[in-house]
Design a protein around this motif. Structure first.
Motif: not given
Length: 452
Positions: A104-112, A433-436, A439-449
């Motif tokens: 998300x940072x990269x797509x918004x313009x943050x590079x570091x 590589x945003x799709x993969x 998808x991993x992020x969604x699974x992670x936050x679902x588990x955390x919730x």
């Protein structure tokens, strides 16, 4: 990576738009002189923005602390919700959350990103078998996403100015000074052109005076950047006055050799003397306007600080928003609401607010990151943003209005392509590589919730 040359119609360099520029990208990922190698033609190009303050894990709780509690809510009530969330995060979850955030940072313009990292231990306070496990999760996430990182392991020793021990929820943040210094030395062996390791002191309330003196005198802190949370809330200022008989920034400037290596994060509540002394020190004020607004912290004295020659950068901090445009916009808008005037950051007649803020934040962010960033110049890392000159929001804009329109003309994505270290990581608004990663992020936050 092959060497290449870029032909740019409009390049932001040295505080102005330059036309018809050719720049080289070296095999090392740095910018260099152009040559006869294959050219790519680009339109409007900006240097990437460094994000000088991040707590990556907090991205996954954005929006989950917006219901009113039984009394008046504040930073301190939000902090309890954050502690509860942090207690469920281990290395795998941290990597998944951070990688999504960095995309998300990269797509918004943050590079570091400067990652202010204090989740060192297991949730119960016991160490991981690998003391650097959580740090390495962040490094792996940055490498996966393709963003540069300045990793800032945090020293966190006490629960308040009175020296009280860490609470049960804070125990995973704690490291003894010797273990902390060993962690920095271990991680510094992994540095590379995309990774810098510095140091962070959580805050004056979390680092007693004796420990502050000890750690600043230690060999690992004689080089590299040093960051600290300071003067974020009025309550912190009042407690510092009560215990140390000085305001936080005043006390730090009196007791530490604060210079250009330092970044004072937030520094929201300053008196006139502190403004002048902080500006004169050469340190960077690390401002996080969307997080500071979300937490009700207050407004930084921007006009006075700029008039004193102060340096600044921006960070997305808790990641309630991940957008350099929005943080710079709200840095300006907060001042307008307070003062009931416009164009506050532009300190002279005819100056552009957008140009002033972008130039200041890229320079200050590069300094806080301690990396060759923030400018389209030879020897700097090749971190470039290509704007979408087909976007309606940028139609009929010229050099005099482009940066102001980029920052202030709404919220549509306007960064089309992103290069970091000479590698295109975003093309046509899509991360490589945003799709993969999503998808991993969604699974992670679902588990955390589900385990809350």
């Amino acid at each position: 990576m092959d060497r290449t040359t870029l032909r740019v119609d409009h390049l932001w360099r040295d505080g102005a738009w330059q036309r018809d520029v050719r720049i080289g990208v070296e095999e090392t990922g740095a910018l260099g002189a152009p040559d006869e190698h294959t050219e790519q033609h680009l339109g409007w190009v900006l240097p990437g923005m460094p994000n000088l303050h991040s707590h990556a894990f907090q991205r996954a709780m954005a929006g989950l602390a917006e219901r009113r509690g039984p009394g008046d809510d504040s930073f301190w009530t939000w902090r309890e919700a954050m502690y509860a969330f942090a207690s469920r995060i281990g290395p795998d979850a941290l990597k998944a959350i951070a990688a999504q955030l960095y995309v998300e940072m990269l797509k918004a313009g943050y590079t570091h990103v400067c990652e202010f990292h204090y989740l060192h231990q297991q949730p119960d306070g016991r160490p991981y078998a690998d003391a650097a496990a959580m740090s390495r999760a962040l490094i792996a996430a940055a490498d996966e996403a393709g963003i540069g990182m300045t990793l800032l392991p945090v020293l966190y020793l006490s629960g308040g100015f009175d020296g009280r021990p860490l609470s049960e929820r804070q125990r995973r943040f704690g490291l003894r000074v010797d273990a902390y210094l060993q962690l920095i030395e271990t991680l510094r062996r992994e540095e590379n052109p995309m990774l810098r390791v510095g140091a962070a002191l959580h805050s004056l309330r979390a680092v007693p005076e004796a420990a502050l003196r000890e750690v600043l005198a230690a060999e690992p802190l004689k080089q590299g950047p040093i960051h600290i949370h300071i003067a974020e809330q009025i309550g912190e200022v009042q407690d510092c006055l009560a215990v140390r008989n000085a305001r936080p920034v005043q006390w730090l400037l009196d007791h530490a050799a604060v210079d250009a290596r330092w970044c004072l994060v937030h520094a929201t509540h300053l008196d006139r003397s502190e403004i002048a002394r902080l500006a004169a020190s050469g340190a960077v004020a690390g401002l996080c306007p969307t997080t500071e607004a979300n937490l009700g912290d207050g407004l930084f004295p921007l006009a006075e600080y700029l008039d004193a020659g102060g340096r600044l950068g921006i960070g997305s901090d808790s990641h309630i928003s991940v957008s350099p445009k929005e943080d710079l916009r709200w840095l300006e808008y907060g001042q307008r609401l307070r003062d009931r005037h416009r164009n506050i950051a532009a300190r002279r007649r005819g100056a552009s607010v957008g140009e002033t803020l972008w130039q200041a934040a890229t320079a200050g962010g590069a300094q806080a990151a301690d990396m060759p960033l923030g400018a389209c110049a030879e020897g700097r890392r090749a971190d470039l943003l290509v704007l979408d000159d087909d976007a309606p929001q940028l139609a009929a804009r010229d050099a005099a209005s482009m940066l102001d329109s980029f920052l202030f003309a709404g919220n549509a994505p306007l960064v089309r392509d992103v290069m970091v270290g000479g590698v295109w990581v975003v093309r046509d608004f899509r991360h490589r590589d945003e799709a993969r990663i999503a998808a991993r992020y969604r699974g992670t936050v679902e588990t955390l919730r589900a385990t809350a």
